[in-house]
Structure formats: C-alpha cells, structure tokens
Design a protein around this motif. Structure first.
Motif, PDB file in Angstrom:
ATOM      1  N   VAL A 189      27.099  90.493 111.743  1.00  0.00           N
ATOM      2  CA  VAL A 189      28.442  90.583 112.321  1.00  0.00           C
ATOM      3  C   VAL A 189      29.326  91.523 111.515  1.00  0.00           C
ATOM      4  O   VAL A 189      30.168  92.239 112.083  1.00  0.00           O
ATOM      5  CB  VAL A 189      29.078  89.183 112.454  1.00  0.00           C
ATOM      6  N   ASN A 190      29.142  91.561 110.196  1.00  0.00           N
ATOM      7  CA  ASN A 190      29.936  92.496 109.399  1.00  0.00           C
ATOM      8  C   ASN A 190      29.596  93.942 109.728  1.00  0.00           C
ATOM      9  O   ASN A 190      30.479  94.793 109.829  1.00  0.00           O
ATOM     10  CB  ASN A 190      29.743  92.223 107.901  1.00  0.00           C
ATOM     11  N   HIS A 191      28.318  94.217 109.893  1.00  0.00           N
ATOM     12  CA  HIS A 191      27.926  95.568 110.299  1.00  0.00           C
ATOM     13  C   HIS A 191      28.430  95.864 111.711  1.00  0.00           C
ATOM     14  O   HIS A 191      28.878  96.982 112.000  1.00  0.00           O
ATOM     15  CB  HIS A 191      26.410  95.720 110.235  1.00  0.00           C
ATOM     16  N   GLY A 192      28.355  94.861 112.595  1.00  0.00           N
ATOM     17  CA  GLY A 192      28.825  95.060 113.961  1.00  0.00           C
ATOM     18  C   GLY A 192      30.309  95.361 114.018  1.00  0.00           C
ATOM     19  O   GLY A 192      30.747  96.261 114.747  1.00  0.00           O
ATOM     20  N   CYS A 193      31.099  94.613 113.245  1.00  0.00           N
ATOM     21  CA  CYS A 193      32.539  94.873 113.192  1.00  0.00           C
ATOM     22  C   CYS A 193      32.817  96.281 112.666  1.00  0.00           C
ATOM     23  O   CYS A 193      33.648  97.010 113.220  1.00  0.00           O
ATOM     24  CB  CYS A 193      33.227  93.841 112.310  1.00  0.00           C
ATOM     25  N   ARG A 229      39.786  80.987 107.650  1.00  0.00           N
ATOM     26  CA  ARG A 229      38.484  80.989 108.318  1.00  0.00           C
ATOM     27  C   ARG A 229      37.333  81.259 107.357  1.00  0.00           C
ATOM     28  O   ARG A 229      36.210  81.496 107.776  1.00  0.00           O
ATOM     29  CB  ARG A 229      38.445  82.049 109.437  1.00  0.00           C
ATOM     30  N   GLY A 230      37.614  81.318 106.063  1.00  0.00           N
ATOM     31  CA  GLY A 230      36.557  81.565 105.096  1.00  0.00           C
ATOM     32  C   GLY A 230      36.078  82.996 105.078  1.00  0.00           C
ATOM     33  O   GLY A 230      34.905  83.257 104.830  1.00  0.00           O
ATOM     34  N   ALA A 231      36.987  83.923 105.355  1.00  0.00           N
ATOM     35  CA  ALA A 231      36.589  85.331 105.420  1.00  0.00           C
ATOM     36  C   ALA A 231      37.661  86.200 104.782  1.00  0.00           C
ATOM     37  O   ALA A 231      38.736  85.732 104.401  1.00  0.00           O
ATOM     38  CB  ALA A 231      36.351  85.752 106.865  1.00  0.00           C
ATOM     39  N   LEU A 232      37.351  87.485 104.672  1.00  0.00           N
ATOM     40  CA  LEU A 232      38.293  88.492 104.201  1.00  0.00           C
ATOM     41  C   LEU A 232      38.079  89.741 105.046  1.00  0.00           C
ATOM     42  O   LEU A 232      37.064  89.874 105.714  1.00  0.00           O
ATOM     43  CB  LEU A 232      38.070  88.802 102.719  1.00  0.00           C
ATOM     44  N   GLY A 233      39.016  90.677 104.978  1.00  0.00           N
ATOM     45  CA  GLY A 233      38.816  91.936 105.681  1.00  0.00           C
ATOM     46  C   GLY A 233      39.903  92.257 106.680  1.00  0.00           C
ATOM     47  O   GLY A 233      40.684  91.393 107.094  1.00  0.00           O
ATOM     48  N   GLY A 271      32.899  93.741 100.972  1.00  0.00           N
ATOM     49  CA  GLY A 271      32.168  93.315  99.782  1.00  0.00           C
ATOM     50  C   GLY A 271      32.688  91.986  99.247  1.00  0.00           C
ATOM     51  O   GLY A 271      31.914  91.143  98.765  1.00  0.00           O
ATOM     52  N   PHE A 272      33.992  91.759  99.375  1.00  0.00           N
ATOM     53  CA  PHE A 272      34.581  90.503  98.917  1.00  0.00           C
ATOM     54  C   PHE A 272      34.271  89.364  99.884  1.00  0.00           C
ATOM     55  O   PHE A 272      34.231  88.201  99.483  1.00  0.00           O
ATOM     56  CB  PHE A 272      36.082  90.674  98.724  1.00  0.00           C
ATOM     57  N   THR A 273      34.042  89.701 101.155  1.00  0.00           N
ATOM     58  CA  THR A 273      33.594  88.689 102.110  1.00  0.00           C
ATOM     59  C   THR A 273      32.221  88.158 101.701  1.00  0.00           C
ATOM     60  O   THR A 273      31.971  86.950 101.733  1.00  0.00           O
ATOM     61  CB  THR A 273      33.521  89.273 103.536  1.00  0.00           C
ATOM     62  N   GLU A 280      31.006  88.180  98.659  1.00  0.00           N
ATOM     63  CA  GLU A 280      31.192  87.405  97.428  1.00  0.00           C
ATOM     64  C   GLU A 280      31.674  85.988  97.757  1.00  0.00           C
ATOM     65  O   GLU A 280      31.202  85.009  97.154  1.00  0.00           O
ATOM     66  CB  GLU A 280      32.195  88.101  96.514  1.00  0.00           C
ATOM     67  N   ALA A 281      32.594  85.886  98.707  1.00  0.00           N
ATOM     68  CA  ALA A 281      33.085  84.565  99.114  1.00  0.00           C
ATOM     69  C   ALA A 281      31.964  83.729  99.717  1.00  0.00           C
ATOM     70  O   ALA A 281      31.876  82.512  99.490  1.00  0.00           O
ATOM     71  CB  ALA A 281      34.229  84.720 100.103  1.00  0.00           C
ATOM     72  N   GLN A 282      31.095  84.384 100.475  1.00  0.00           N
ATOM     73  CA  GLN A 282      29.967  83.673 101.083  1.00  0.00           C
ATOM     74  C   GLN A 282      28.985  83.184 100.024  1.00  0.00           C
ATOM     75  O   GLN A 282      28.557  82.026 100.027  1.00  0.00           O
ATOM     76  CB  GLN A 282      29.247  84.592 102.071  1.00  0.00           C
ATOM     77  N   LEU A 283      28.637  84.056  99.094  1.00  0.00           N
ATOM     78  CA  LEU A 283      27.647  83.702  98.075  1.00  0.00           C
ATOM     79  C   LEU A 283      28.168  82.633  97.116  1.00  0.00           C
ATOM     80  O   LEU A 283      27.398  81.820  96.604  1.00  0.00           O
ATOM     81  CB  LEU A 283      27.242  84.960  97.297  1.00  0.00           C
ATOM     82  N   SER A 284      29.464  82.614  96.904  1.00  0.00           N
ATOM     83  CA  SER A 284      30.044  81.623  96.005  1.00  0.00           C
ATOM     84  C   SER A 284      30.153  80.241  96.638  1.00  0.00           C
ATOM     85  O   SER A 284      30.360  79.249  95.948  1.00  0.00           O
ATOM     86  CB  SER A 284      31.431  82.071  95.541  1.00  0.00           C
ATOM     87  N   GLY A 285      30.039  80.197  97.973  1.00  0.00           N
ATOM     88  CA  GLY A 285      30.127  78.928  98.682  1.00  0.00           C
ATOM     89  C   GLY A 285      31.493  78.617  99.243  1.00  0.00           C
ATOM     90  O   GLY A 285      31.638  77.738 100.094  1.00  0.00           O
ATOM     91  N   VAL A 286      32.531  79.315  98.785  1.00  0.00           N
ATOM     92  CA  VAL A 286      33.877  79.006  99.252  1.00  0.00           C
ATOM     93  C   VAL A 286      34.054  79.329 100.730  1.00  0.00           C
ATOM     94  O   VAL A 286      34.738  78.603 101.466  1.00  0.00           O
ATOM     95  CB  VAL A 286      34.937  79.733  98.402  1.00  0.00           C
ATOM     96  N   ALA A 287      33.413  80.405 101.206  1.00  0.00           N
ATOM     97  CA  ALA A 287      33.544  80.771 102.612  1.00  0.00           C
ATOM     98  C   ALA A 287      32.997  79.674 103.514  1.00  0.00           C
ATOM     99  O   ALA A 287      33.613  79.315 104.524  1.00  0.00           O
ATOM    100  CB  ALA A 287      32.817  82.088 102.884  1.00  0.00           C
ATOM    101  N   GLY A 288      31.841  79.149 103.159  1.00  0.00           N
ATOM    102  CA  GLY A 288      31.238  78.098 103.966  1.00  0.00           C
ATOM    103  C   GLY A 288      32.094  76.840 104.012  1.00  0.00           C
ATOM    104  O   GLY A 288      32.237  76.209 105.067  1.00  0.00           O
ATOM    105  N   ARG A 289      32.676  76.476 102.882  1.00  0.00           N
ATOM    106  CA  ARG A 289      33.523  75.281 102.843  1.00  0.00           C
ATOM    107  C   ARG A 289      34.738  75.428 103.753  1.00  0.00           C
ATOM    108  O   ARG A 289      35.075  74.531 104.526  1.00  0.00           O
ATOM    109  CB  ARG A 289      33.982  75.004 101.407  1.00  0.00           C
ATOM    110  N   VAL A 290      35.388  76.581 103.664  1.00  0.00           N
ATOM    111  CA  VAL A 290      36.579  76.803 104.483  1.00  0.00           C
ATOM    112  C   VAL A 290      36.206  76.906 105.961  1.00  0.00           C
ATOM    113  O   VAL A 290      36.866  76.340 106.832  1.00  0.00           O
ATOM    114  CB  VAL A 290      37.320  78.078 104.022  1.00  0.00           C
ATOM    115  N   ARG A 291      35.114  77.625 106.235  1.00  0.00           N
ATOM    116  CA  ARG A 291      34.682  77.808 107.619  1.00  0.00           C
ATOM    117  C   ARG A 291      34.280  76.490 108.252  1.00  0.00           C
ATOM    118  O   ARG A 291      34.609  76.209 109.408  1.00  0.00           O
ATOM    119  CB  ARG A 291      33.522  78.807 107.651  1.00  0.00           C
TER     120      ARG A 291
END
Length: 250
Positions: free
Chosen positions: A79-83, A134-138, A225-227, A229-240
């Motif tokens: 989805v990031n590549h698609g966007c 939404r657990g994302a950045l950009g 790139g920060f999106t 990082e948020a995913q790998l750290s787990g914070v994105a999943g928690r918020v999402r």
C-alpha cells in the motif's frame, strides 16, 4: 467499483474512483488509479484530467482492514508503494489535473489533492491527515502544499480537519460550490484549461514542476520511512488495532 475513465468534454478526461463504502483504497486500487492517470496523460487528445470520486467522500485513505489482515509487512509495503505511485501519477501527469473534492478528503486523499494542479471543492468538503490516530505517518509533504507551515504542523499533530472554505481563504482551493454543482464546476475549469494549445500545456506542466521548491516524490518517500519504523516498533499496530475496534478506516 474501481477506477474508471470517461471523456465528458473535448480534451478532458474524467478519472473517477469508486470504492464503497468510503473510498478507502486497497493496494491494488492505488495502482489502478496511478495507471488510469498515466494513461490519460499519455493520450495526445487529452489536455486536462479531472480526478473525482463517487459516494460519500472523495477519499478516506488506505484500507486499514487490509493491513490488519496481514500478519507480516507485505500489505504495508504494497500500500505504501501504491500510494507513492498514485501521488506521483497526479504530479507527473503530462497535463494539468483538477481534483473535484466532495465530502471527506483524508489521509491518502491529501496526497492526491496536494499534488493536483487545481482543486474545486464542495461546500461540505473537509480535508485532514488523521495519520497519528491510525498508526501511520506521511503526506505532510502534500498538506504543506495546501496550508502554511505552522498550520500544517498543528493539523498534523492534532488530526484536525479544515473545510473547503478555509482552504479557499488560503488560496489552495480554486472554487467552492454546492455539492450538486461540484462535477460541473470542475469540468468547467478543466474545459477552460483544455482550450489552450495542447503542446504548450504539456510544456507548461513540465516547466512548473521543474521549478517546484520541494521534490514531492523524494519528500514523501522520506516520510514513509518513519511509517515503517512505527510498524517495526509495534506502535503502529497498537494504534491501528485500537482504531479498528471502532470499525473505522483511514
């Protein structure tokens, strides 16, 4: 459902997005939109493209449920590549792109309209980046093309929205009209643009892009790139996941 292209007027291509219920696009939807925009720009008979949407709102960003169904990172990468492809297709389209915005324009929707050449909006349109909810950045890259720097930051940090009339006051929306007049108003502007010489229009688009102070493609990819990082750290999943419990979509 999907992305369609029509020719409502001479020299004008209308690209319409329709992904019910809220135009939250899956990865393949972003790629389909990019393909449609590039194809319209390549057509020598087209001098202006109108980007519009069916349904309640213009765009609600990415389909969060698609991300939640993937236990790994493939969906996020896709989805990031698609966007990135869709946003770049608006910006790099060989002819001017007019965005016709009604209802909500959120997340990825800001990436689309922020890269458009002109925006016509309905009086019910709202614009915003609820990414932090939404657990994302950009797409701060693109919001910064619509409002001044400090307002962009406040909107980004708070996830608040602004109205079409507020953006009109900032000069980023060309015209605000009643919802029922949106399509006609966008086509009217596109028709005025399309009346110009096609070769000169394409040169003008390339020239204006060439003097842009910010490389929007590079800037947006930096944000992504920060999106990750948020995913790998787990914070994105928690918020999402917290957002998903309410059945929401970005």
């Amino acid at each position: 459902m999907g992305v369609s292209t029509s020719r409502p007027d001479k020299g004008v291509a209308l690209v319409t997005v329709d992904f019910p219920p809220v135009n939250a696009l899956p990865a393949h939807g972003w790629y389909a939109l990019a393909d449609a925009l590039r194809a319209a720009g390549r057509d020598p008979e087209v001098r202006c493209v109108v980007l519009a949407a069916e349904g309640r709102g213009f765009n609600a960003g990415v389909d969060i449920k698609e991300l939640q169904r993937d236990p790994g990172h493939d969906a996020l990468v896709a989805v990031n590549h698609g966007c990135a492809e869709a946003f770049a297709a608006v910006y790099d389209c060989a002819v001017p792109v007019v965005a016709a915005v009604g209802g909500f324009c959120l997340g990825g929707g800001i990436g689309l309209v922020g890269n458009a050449d002109a925006i016509v909006a309905a009086d019910d349109a709202v614009f915003g980046l609820p990414e932090l909810d939404r657990g994302a950045l950009g797409a701060a890259t693109h919001l910064a093309r619509l409002v001044p720097q400090h307002l962009m930051r406040a909107l980004y940090y708070t996830s608040r929205t602004v109205t079409s009339r507020e953006l009109h006051a900032h000069g980023s929306v060309w015209k605000v009209v009643p919802r029922e007049e949106l399509r006609a108003a966008a086509l009217e502007l596109a028709g005025e643009i399309a009346a110009k010489d096609g070769t000169l229009l394409r040169l003008a688009k390339a020239a204006i892009n060439g003097i842009d102070p910010v490389d929007v493609r590079r800037s947006y990819r930096f944000e992504q790139g920060f999106t990750f990082e948020a995913q790998l750290s787990g914070v994105a999943g928690r918020v999402r996941d917290a957002f998903g419990k309410d059945g929401g979509r970005r």
